[in-house]
Design an enzyme around this catalytic site. Structure first.
Site, PDB file in Angstrom:
ATOM      1  N   SER A  80       8.954  -0.890  37.417  1.00  0.00           N
ATOM      2  CA  SER A  80       7.733  -0.456  36.726  1.00  0.00           C
ATOM      3  C   SER A  80       8.032  -0.378  35.240  1.00  0.00           C
ATOM      4  O   SER A  80       9.146   0.018  34.851  1.00  0.00           O
ATOM      5  CB  SER A  80       7.328   0.933  37.242  1.00  0.00           C
ATOM      6  OG  SER A  80       6.459   1.569  36.326  1.00  0.00           O
ATOM      7  N   SER A  81       7.039  -0.714  34.408  1.00  0.00           N
ATOM      8  CA  SER A  81       7.252  -0.628  32.953  1.00  0.00           C
ATOM      9  C   SER A  81       7.582   0.805  32.544  1.00  0.00           C
ATOM     10  O   SER A  81       8.321   1.035  31.597  1.00  0.00           O
ATOM     11  CB  SER A  81       6.007  -1.099  32.209  1.00  0.00           C
ATOM     12  OG  SER A  81       5.660  -2.393  32.664  1.00  0.00           O
ATOM     13  N   ARG A  82       7.028   1.773  33.270  1.00  0.00           N
ATOM     14  CA  ARG A  82       7.249   3.175  32.887  1.00  0.00           C
ATOM     15  C   ARG A  82       8.662   3.660  33.242  1.00  0.00           C
ATOM     16  O   ARG A  82       9.055   4.726  32.790  1.00  0.00           O
ATOM     17  CB  ARG A  82       6.184   4.082  33.502  1.00  0.00           C
ATOM     18  CG  ARG A  82       4.825   3.929  32.821  1.00  0.00           C
ATOM     19  CD  ARG A  82       3.851   5.023  33.227  1.00  0.00           C
ATOM     20  NE  ARG A  82       2.658   5.020  32.405  1.00  0.00           N
ATOM     21  CZ  ARG A  82       1.489   4.436  32.722  1.00  0.00           C
ATOM     22  NH1 ARG A  82       1.370   3.803  33.856  1.00  0.00           N
ATOM     23  NH2 ARG A  82       0.467   4.498  31.901  1.00  0.00           N
TER      24      ARG A  82
ATOM     25  N   ALA B 254       5.401  -5.298  28.686  1.00  0.00           N
ATOM     26  CA  ALA B 254       6.698  -4.695  29.039  1.00  0.00           C
ATOM     27  C   ALA B 254       7.125  -5.280  30.392  1.00  0.00           C
ATOM     28  O   ALA B 254       7.386  -4.563  31.354  1.00  0.00           O
ATOM     29  CB  ALA B 254       6.631  -3.170  29.068  1.00  0.00           C
TER      30      ALA B 254
ATOM     31  N   MET C  78      -0.081  -5.262  31.484  1.00  0.00           N
ATOM     32  CA  MET C  78      -0.110  -4.530  30.205  1.00  0.00           C
ATOM     33  C   MET C  78       1.193  -4.780  29.440  1.00  0.00           C
ATOM     34  O   MET C  78       1.543  -4.032  28.530  1.00  0.00           O
ATOM     35  CB  MET C  78      -0.331  -3.036  30.440  1.00  0.00           C
ATOM     36  CG  MET C  78      -1.690  -2.750  31.083  1.00  0.00           C
ATOM     37  SD  MET C  78      -2.353  -1.131  30.707  1.00  0.00           S
ATOM     38  CE  MET C  78      -1.090  -0.076  31.365  1.00  0.00           C
TER      39      MET C  78
ATOM     40  N   GLY D 107       9.217  -7.500  38.576  1.00  0.00           N
ATOM     41  CA  GLY D 107       8.026  -7.372  39.424  1.00  0.00           C
ATOM     42  C   GLY D 107       6.901  -8.268  38.907  1.00  0.00           C
ATOM     43  O   GLY D 107       6.269  -9.005  39.670  1.00  0.00           O
ATOM     44  N   HIS D 108       6.662  -8.211  37.594  1.00  0.00           N
ATOM     45  CA  HIS D 108       5.606  -9.066  37.020  1.00  0.00           C
ATOM     46  C   HIS D 108       5.936 -10.546  37.231  1.00  0.00           C
ATOM     47  O   HIS D 108       5.065 -11.349  37.569  1.00  0.00           O
ATOM     48  CB  HIS D 108       5.486  -8.825  35.505  1.00  0.00           C
ATOM     49  CG  HIS D 108       4.975  -7.477  35.126  1.00  0.00           C
ATOM     50  ND1 HIS D 108       5.731  -6.564  34.424  1.00  0.00           N
ATOM     51  CD2 HIS D 108       3.772  -6.889  35.330  1.00  0.00           C
ATOM     52  CE1 HIS D 108       5.026  -5.472  34.216  1.00  0.00           C
ATOM     53  NE2 HIS D 108       3.834  -5.640  34.753  1.00  0.00           N
TER      54      HIS D 108
ATOM     55  N   ASP E 138       1.093  -0.854  42.854  1.00  0.00           N
ATOM     56  CA  ASP E 138      -0.107  -0.091  42.490  1.00  0.00           C
ATOM     57  C   ASP E 138      -1.128  -0.315  43.607  1.00  0.00           C
ATOM     58  O   ASP E 138      -2.117  -1.033  43.438  1.00  0.00           O
ATOM     59  CB  ASP E 138      -0.625  -0.556  41.126  1.00  0.00           C
ATOM     60  CG  ASP E 138       0.411  -0.332  40.039  1.00  0.00           C
ATOM     61  OD1 ASP E 138       0.836   0.811  39.848  1.00  0.00           O
ATOM     62  OD2 ASP E 138       0.828  -1.313  39.408  1.00  0.00           O
TER      63      ASP E 138
HETATM   64  O1  PAF Z   1      -1.507  -2.819  36.539  1.00  0.00           O
HETATM   65  C1  PAF Z   1      -1.701  -2.976  35.315  1.00  0.00           C
HETATM   66  O2  PAF Z   1      -0.812  -3.367  34.559  1.00  0.00           O
HETATM   67  C2  PAF Z   1      -3.064  -2.665  34.740  1.00  0.00           C
HETATM   68  O3  PAF Z   1      -3.657  -1.567  35.364  1.00  0.00           O
HETATM   69  C3  PAF Z   1      -4.019  -3.879  34.711  1.00  0.00           C
HETATM   70  C4  PAF Z   1      -4.341  -4.363  36.121  1.00  0.00           C
HETATM   71  C5  PAF Z   1      -3.391  -5.021  33.927  1.00  0.00           C
HETATM   72  C6  PAF Z   1      -5.347  -3.500  34.043  1.00  0.00           C
HETATM   73  O4  PAF Z   1      -5.162  -3.080  32.731  1.00  0.00           O
END
Ligand code: PAF
Length: 293
Positions: A193-195, A40, A38, A44-45, A158
């Site tokens: 985490s983005s949050r 941001a 999503m 991690g990403h 997650d």
């Molecule tokens: O983990 C996330 O960022 C979201 O839940 C995902 C898997 C991209 C689905 O919108």
């Protein structure tokens, strides 16, 4: 793999363009790794992109803030959107393409078809966010159909989401290998985490207590402390650190996410995952660790 394509991550906004790109790659004998996000983006990403690159010759990330996984009153409108910076970060790890669909591209006008992974979606976070995993499964199924990857990578941070996706892929027979990417942590153990961007400096300093509490509980379990006692101690530590509300601190079977008995010590070899969801101010943080002995 693109080793010299820095700043040249291909930007794709429509399903038809994406499918043409993927078709051309596959005709040339390439394989496709996919990392849905999503945006941001943080370390991690980027580690998930790197994991996808180990498994496939081409990598696509998607950035889509999915409205169906937010309930009214949640942070859909304020969720951080950093498209330009995100594209630069993807280019820096040589991601080949980024898919940035519109809401209309993902949910064409009049669309009423959803995916529900029953049972796994209704536990833990599903109790506190009943809409959440239905929105996630629906958008991920649609993203898989748009992208048609060979492999897709989801963060273990997650953990429940990862299990829901694995189950969806199994039940619907998507020909996609699902891989879990290890949680990336800051120096104090806070899961990236983005949050985390929502945390004030003081909240951020305190938030590392989640990892400390989980780590201590894992040690206590190894010493034979009953799971119920170890979880209660972790919950008390979080309360003392300043978490204002704790949704759950629990020890579960990693595959089914069913709670393990609280009154029997964990036998050596028993697979177990400890999961936590707790509120630091207005920010809900989740985390988990492998707690098997
Ligand atoms: O983990 C996330 O960022 C979201 O839940 C995902 C898997 C991209 C689905 O919108």
């Amino acid at each position: 793999m693109n080793s010299t394509k820095e700043n040249l991550v291909e930007i794709i906004r429509t399903r038809s363009e994406l499918q043409a790109r993927v078709r051309a790659w596959k005709q040339a004998g390439e394989t496709v790794g996919f990392v849905p996000t999503m945006g941001a983006l943080h370390g991690g990403h980027l580690s998930l992109i790197e994991k996808a690159q180990e498994k496939a010759t081409r990598t696509i990330a998607s950035i889509f803030v999915n409205p169906t996984q937010f309930a009214p009153g949640e942070d859909f409108d304020t969720y951080p959107r950093h498209e330009t910076e995100d594209i630069a970060k993807l280019a820096s790890v040589n991601c080949d393409a980024v898919y940035l669909p519109s809401v209309a591209e993902m949910y064409p006008e009049g669309s009423v078809t959803n995916v529900r992974v029953e049972s796994l979606s209704d536990l833990l976070d599903g109790i506190y966010r009943p809409h959440f995993f239905y929105g996630v499964a629906t958008v991920v199924a649609r993203l898989f159909l748009h992208t048609q990857p060979d492999v897709a990578v989801f963060g273990e941070k997650d953990y429940q989401q990862l299990q829901v996706i694995r189950r969806m892929v199994r039940d619907l027979g998507f020909p996609i290998e699902i891989i879990g990417g290890e949680t990336q942590r800051d120096a104090d153990g806070l899961a990236q985490s983005s949050r985390n961007l929502y945390l004030s400096p003081e909240e951020r300093r305190t938030a590392g207590a989640i990892y400390a509490a989980m780590h201590r509980a894992r040690t206590r379990l190894a010493l034979g402390t009953l799971p119920g006692e170890a979880m209660a101690e972790a919950e008390a530590l979080l309360g003392k650190a300043g978490f204002r509300k704790i949704d759950y601190v629990t020890l579960v079977d990693p595959a089914t996410l069913q709670a393990l008995p609280v009154d029997q010590p964990l036998e050596p070899g028993t697979p177990a995952r400890m999961l936590v969801a707790a509120w630091m101010g207005k920010t809900r943080l989740i985390d988990n660790i492998n707690a098997g002995q």
